[in-house]
Design an enzyme around this catalytic site. Structure first.
Site, PDB file in Angstrom:
ATOM      1  N   CYS A 126       0.865  -1.186   0.000  1.00  0.00           N
ATOM      2  CA  CYS A 126       0.000   0.000   0.000  1.00  0.00           C
ATOM      3  C   CYS A 126       0.897   1.229   0.000  1.00  0.00           C
ATOM      4  O   CYS A 126       2.086   1.129  -0.351  1.00  0.00           O
ATOM      5  CB  CYS A 126      -0.987  -0.013   1.169  1.00  0.00           C
ATOM      6  SG  CYS A 126      -0.217   0.028   2.791  1.00  0.00           S
TER       7      CYS A 126
ATOM      8  N   ASN B   3       2.309   1.456   4.347  1.00  0.00           N
ATOM      9  CA  ASN B   3       2.624   0.175   5.020  1.00  0.00           C
ATOM     10  C   ASN B   3       2.318   0.226   6.526  1.00  0.00           C
ATOM     11  O   ASN B   3       2.973  -0.426   7.327  1.00  0.00           O
ATOM     12  CB  ASN B   3       4.092  -0.252   4.772  1.00  0.00           C
ATOM     13  CG  ASN B   3       4.397  -1.704   5.177  1.00  0.00           C
ATOM     14  OD1 ASN B   3       5.510  -2.028   5.520  1.00  0.00           O
ATOM     15  ND2 ASN B   3       3.413  -2.581   5.137  1.00  0.00           N
TER      16      ASN B   3
ATOM     17  N   CYS C 107      -1.388   0.734   7.367  1.00  0.00           N
ATOM     18  CA  CYS C 107      -2.836   0.467   7.493  1.00  0.00           C
ATOM     19  C   CYS C 107      -3.254  -0.769   6.683  1.00  0.00           C
ATOM     20  O   CYS C 107      -3.474  -1.849   7.235  1.00  0.00           O
ATOM     21  CB  CYS C 107      -3.656   1.676   7.039  1.00  0.00           C
ATOM     22  SG  CYS C 107      -3.334   3.177   7.994  1.00  0.00           S
ATOM     23  N   ARG C 108      -3.356  -0.609   5.367  1.00  0.00           N
ATOM     24  CA  ARG C 108      -3.946  -1.690   4.556  1.00  0.00           C
ATOM     25  C   ARG C 108      -3.040  -2.893   4.375  1.00  0.00           C
ATOM     26  O   ARG C 108      -3.473  -4.044   4.565  1.00  0.00           O
ATOM     27  CB  ARG C 108      -4.344  -1.135   3.169  1.00  0.00           C
ATOM     28  CG  ARG C 108      -5.498  -0.166   3.216  1.00  0.00           C
ATOM     29  CD  ARG C 108      -5.630   0.613   1.925  1.00  0.00           C
ATOM     30  NE  ARG C 108      -4.502   1.513   1.719  1.00  0.00           N
ATOM     31  CZ  ARG C 108      -4.310   2.260   0.663  1.00  0.00           C
ATOM     32  NH1 ARG C 108      -5.189   2.194  -0.336  1.00  0.00           N
ATOM     33  NH2 ARG C 108      -3.273   3.058   0.564  1.00  0.00           N
ATOM     34  N   SER C 109      -1.779  -2.658   3.975  1.00  0.00           N
ATOM     35  CA  SER C 109      -0.950  -3.837   3.659  1.00  0.00           C
ATOM     36  C   SER C 109      -0.554  -4.669   4.890  1.00  0.00           C
ATOM     37  O   SER C 109      -0.484  -5.892   4.778  1.00  0.00           O
ATOM     38  CB  SER C 109       0.258  -3.472   2.789  1.00  0.00           C
ATOM     39  OG  SER C 109       1.117  -2.570   3.424  1.00  0.00           O
TER      40      SER C 109
ATOM     41  N   ASP D 268      -8.041   3.959   1.018  1.00  0.00           N
ATOM     42  CA  ASP D 268      -7.077   4.352   2.039  1.00  0.00           C
ATOM     43  C   ASP D 268      -7.839   4.833   3.283  1.00  0.00           C
ATOM     44  O   ASP D 268      -8.558   5.830   3.217  1.00  0.00           O
ATOM     45  CB  ASP D 268      -6.224   5.487   1.453  1.00  0.00           C
ATOM     46  CG  ASP D 268      -5.124   5.919   2.391  1.00  0.00           C
ATOM     47  OD1 ASP D 268      -5.140   5.510   3.564  1.00  0.00           O
ATOM     48  OD2 ASP D 268      -4.247   6.672   1.938  1.00  0.00           O
TER      49      ASP D 268
HETATM   50  P1  4NP Z   1      -1.780   2.814   4.060  1.00  0.00           P
HETATM   51  O1  4NP Z   1      -2.379   4.178   4.645  1.00  0.00           O
HETATM   52  O2  4NP Z   1      -1.224   3.148   2.702  1.00  0.00           O
HETATM   53  O3  4NP Z   1      -2.966   1.915   3.996  1.00  0.00           O
HETATM   54  O4  4NP Z   1      -0.719   2.378   5.056  1.00  0.00           O
HETATM   55  C1  4NP Z   1      -1.630   5.367   4.709  1.00  0.00           C
HETATM   56  C2  4NP Z   1      -0.776   5.582   5.768  1.00  0.00           C
HETATM   57  C3  4NP Z   1      -0.073   6.764   5.856  1.00  0.00           C
HETATM   58  C4  4NP Z   1      -0.231   7.734   4.880  1.00  0.00           C
HETATM   59  C5  4NP Z   1      -1.084   7.507   3.811  1.00  0.00           C
HETATM   60  C6  4NP Z   1      -1.783   6.317   3.726  1.00  0.00           C
HETATM   61  N1  4NP Z   1       0.472   8.953   4.977  1.00  0.00           N
HETATM   62  O5  4NP Z   1       0.209   9.862   4.141  1.00  0.00           O
HETATM   63  O6  4NP Z   1       1.307   9.126   5.855  1.00  0.00           O
END
Ligand code: 4NP
Length: 146
Positions: free
Chosen positions: A9, A12, A14-16, A116
């Site tokens: 994702c 790294n 939340c989703r992955s 997201d």
């Molecule tokens: P992820 O979510 O891609 O599912 O881990 C996010 C975590 C952090 C950020 C964006 C999306 N960020 O902008 O810091």
């Protein structure tokens, strides 16, 4: 044969990591599951507390995972690279130098993004969990064809 799977994702956190934990809970030790982000902002951090808590609700512990950024060696090592959304797909495929590795990269859900949840609330994390639960079942049922 698919044995090594990388979930990807943006951050790294939340989703992955959720996809990694859910997939690991469904497969045996002969599979190696990991996750990475296209970005490096959260390198070394444990998953977002909301991801940890939704996973815990379903009996999955992701609290010990550590974020890392995807690297070009991942394309060699992993058999299958599952991305969460179209933007991850573009970012990941842009890093690939060996064209033969392009076919390893797939959207984890064939027909839609896993949204997201970072700027959302608990219910967004619940939706992500549900989507990833379905997505991983579908991927496992297609292992023979991948
Ligand atoms: P992820 O979510 O891609 O599912 O881990 C996010 C975590 C952090 C950020 C964006 C999306 N960020 O902008 O810091």
């Amino acid at each position: 044969m698919v044995r090594k799977i990388l979930m990807v994702c943006l951050g790294n956190i939340c989703r992955s990591p959720l996809a990694e934990g859910i997939m690991r809970s469904k497969l045996g030790d002969e599979y190696l599951i990991d996750s990475a982000g296209t970005g490096n902002w959260h390198e070394g951090e444990t998953p977002d507390h909301r991801a940890v808590s939704v996973a815990r609700k379903f009996g999955i512990d992701i609290s010990g995972l550590q974020a890392r950024q995807i690297s070009t060696t991942d394309f060699e090592f992993f058999d299958l690279i599952l991305v969460m959304d179209e933007s991850n797909f573009r970012n990941v495929t842009a890093l690939i130098e060996d064209e033969q590795h392009l076919s390893k990269v797939k959207m984890i859900l064939a027909d839609r993004d896993v949204p997201d949840p970072y700027w959302g609330d608990e219910s967004d994390f619940e939706l992500v969990f549900e989507l990833l639960d379905l997505a991983t079942d579908e991927i496992i049922s297609q292992f023979e064809k991948l």
